[in-house]
Scaffold this active site. Sequence first.
Site, PDB file in Angstrom:
ATOM      1  N   ARG A 190       0.831  -1.208   0.000  1.00 16.20           N
ATOM      2  CA  ARG A 190       0.000   0.000   0.000  1.00 16.20           C
ATOM      3  C   ARG A 190       0.864   1.256   0.000  1.00 16.20           C
ATOM      4  O   ARG A 190       2.074   1.201   0.169  1.00 16.20           O
ATOM      5  CB  ARG A 190      -0.923  -0.011   1.217  1.00 16.20           C
ATOM      6  N   ASN A 227       7.846   0.952   1.323  1.00 14.44           N
ATOM      7  CA  ASN A 227       7.916  -0.144   0.359  1.00 14.44           C
ATOM      8  C   ASN A 227       8.884   0.129  -0.786  1.00 14.44           C
ATOM      9  O   ASN A 227       9.381  -0.813  -1.413  1.00 14.44           O
ATOM     10  CB  ASN A 227       6.525  -0.438  -0.198  1.00 14.44           C
ATOM     11  N   ARG A 247      -4.677  -2.249  -7.313  1.00 14.90           N
ATOM     12  CA  ARG A 247      -5.484  -2.721  -6.177  1.00 14.90           C
ATOM     13  C   ARG A 247      -6.668  -1.802  -5.908  1.00 14.90           C
ATOM     14  O   ARG A 247      -6.530  -0.573  -5.945  1.00 14.90           O
ATOM     15  CB  ARG A 247      -4.585  -2.811  -4.942  1.00 14.90           C
ATOM     16  N   SER A 282      -8.016  -2.398   6.362  1.00 16.82           N
ATOM     17  CA  SER A 282      -8.124  -3.568   5.480  1.00 16.82           C
ATOM     18  C   SER A 282      -7.223  -4.706   5.963  1.00 16.82           C
ATOM     19  O   SER A 282      -6.168  -4.487   6.551  1.00 16.82           O
ATOM     20  CB  SER A 282      -7.739  -3.193   4.048  1.00 16.82           C
ATOM     21  N   SER A 285      -5.180  -8.476   5.028  1.00 15.31           N
ATOM     22  CA  SER A 285      -4.490  -9.122   3.914  1.00 15.31           C
ATOM     23  C   SER A 285      -5.447 -10.006   3.134  1.00 15.31           C
ATOM     24  O   SER A 285      -5.378 -10.067   1.897  1.00 15.31           O
ATOM     25  CB  SER A 285      -3.313  -9.948   4.436  1.00 15.31           C
ATOM     26  N   GLN A 287       5.823 -10.935   2.178  1.00 11.13           N
ATOM     27  CA  GLN A 287       5.844  -9.666   2.884  1.00 11.13           C
ATOM     28  C   GLN A 287       6.939  -8.777   2.307  1.00 11.13           C
ATOM     29  O   GLN A 287       8.135  -9.115   2.364  1.00 11.13           O
ATOM     30  CB  GLN A 287       6.095  -9.892   4.383  1.00 11.13           C
ATOM     31  N   ARG A 336      12.006 -26.754  34.232  1.00  5.40           N
ATOM     32  CA  ARG A 336      12.407 -25.748  33.260  1.00  5.40           C
ATOM     33  C   ARG A 336      13.628 -26.235  32.473  1.00  5.40           C
ATOM     34  O   ARG A 336      14.674 -26.532  33.053  1.00  5.40           O
ATOM     35  CB  ARG A 336      12.742 -24.446  33.991  1.00  5.40           C
TER      36      ARG A 336
END
Length: 632
Positions: A375, A385, A434, A443, A445, A466, A524
Amino acid sequence: MALNPRDVEFEISPGRKVGDRHPCFIIAEIGQNHQGDVDIAKQMIRVAKEAGADCVKFQKSTVLERFNKKCLARPYDVPQSWGKTYGEHKLFLEFSEEQYVELKKYAEEQVGVIFSASGFDYRAIEFLNKISIPFFKVPSPDVGNLDFIEFMAKKHVPMVISSGMQDMDTMRRVYHTVKRYHNKFALLQCTSAYPVTPESVNLAVIQAYKENFPDIVVGYSGHETGTTISLGAVALGAKVLERHVTLDKTWKGSDHSASLDMNELANLVKQIRILEASIGTPEKFLLPAERFVKRKLGKSVVVLGDMKKGEILNEDNMAVKNAEPCGYPPHDFHRLIGGVLKRDLEDDETILEGDVDLKQTEKGEKKVAALILARKGSKGVPGKNIKMLNGLPLIAWTILACERAACFNEIWVSTDCDKIGNISEQFGAKYHCRDPLTAQDKSTSKEGFLEFIHHHPDIWAVCSLQCTYPTQNPTLISRAVKMIKEGERDCVFAAVNSHKFRWARVKEDRGGCTRPLNFDPYNRPRRQDWSGDVAESGAFYFFTVDQLKTTGSFQSGRVAYVLDSEDQGDHVDIDTQEDFVRAELMIKKHSAKFELNQLVPKSANIPMSGDFRSAINGFVDHGISGVANGSS
């Protein structure tokens, strides 16, 4: 939760285990309903066994040690009394140690039922341990006495612990006290009222115990009338059930009215075993009992119109109907499309196994697409991006990783921003415009996936990568594609090992206590000896289009993961400017390892001059700043 068995069990008596994968252990609590008579006690033991109880239980006290002098001297002039004082009353009902040995021998050797008892004081516990009682029953009044609880736990004898008159904090302290010594114990939800009304039973605590104490057995001790509530407890997951029993509800004594008579006990045991059989398994599959009905009512794929050998099946020449005989089920309808008939079929005839050459379908191209959702904006870094990273726009590194994997028919970038789309095309990706409605801050995915698939119906499977995870591993991508294409899995995601000890989140304003989620604090493990958990890396999610459309989820059906063996320190999911600084060092090593720079198209003309970098950074600074982006 009751329908999801856990691997929780312990041996409550030699040869008899209790736990979520075992039948409910039913304790017939005789207590002191024997009226102080050994012969009546023996009769109750025998009849309880005949009714189906797994165990008979009594109550043992050292009366002069359990009560103080004033309590023993208190006048006890009530209809239920067996003496003038409370001390005389208790002493009348108390069997001697010799009588307990006699009753235990009778139960185990002559009747064949497990014998146990609640111990109300230290001397009683020592005696019960001496005669090898298989488990200690801790009565509700003593649950808050942690020293007494610890005294029993140190003997490493299994324990069944009631919880009437207590709260969750107390039960946590009890749990931690016993766990220091062993885990052979069960916690029973209980309300100390005789009889208890339905609104005071609080069966929901059974689930709370299973959640707060996931590594121990949970049960129920009931004081209600009837059997309905006890059946509900078993349905909710109670694996130890204790109910008071009597031969006659009209007898003298405060417990008789809240007890089951032996006919009620027998009916309860019968109903519990029916209920347990009906619970079954959490796995959903066609059961043998359903096969006849499926042949009668189940639907199959049939042909529409007469069809000849060699004709190709499609959506228009097939339908789903109740058919005789049964053939391909409805969920195979789309798989049959493109198949070639191996024999002639008449109109309305069922398509049977062997009627179709599905290899023809398999030979047809199953288009697999890489999809990168990108986006416009970003909350942390505007335009991240396409922000420059080691000489290339960020999104380019994911595109190049897809190219290196060499397993996709097409690589797509779905974005609501022309500049992101145009830059992506320079690196060999296709640009899908898109729908802005699926590219809002709220929104998901999945909305982006469905919108893309709607415009590209020829795509069979999608690998969503991604963009902000620049160190995508081409080898893992290729492996995931193979798992999907060979039909082994419906969904595959990228994963990493996690060596974090996780605890449940609590609401701080409520002051709640947390609990461990993936380890036992009393055992543990050392981190270097622990295989760890598997966690999503967020790098990519691979799924078939049909799986997403039919289930509404891209992580359903036959789900698998591919594990990145690289150290998590070699990866970063970019969300802030500081992440870019870290990624700058990582991407150099990553690019060299997979020779990604060799895949940069010459037409991209990078980084021959600073013009491209300046154009992108100017775009980042001015063109799309201020547009929020919560996800890809």
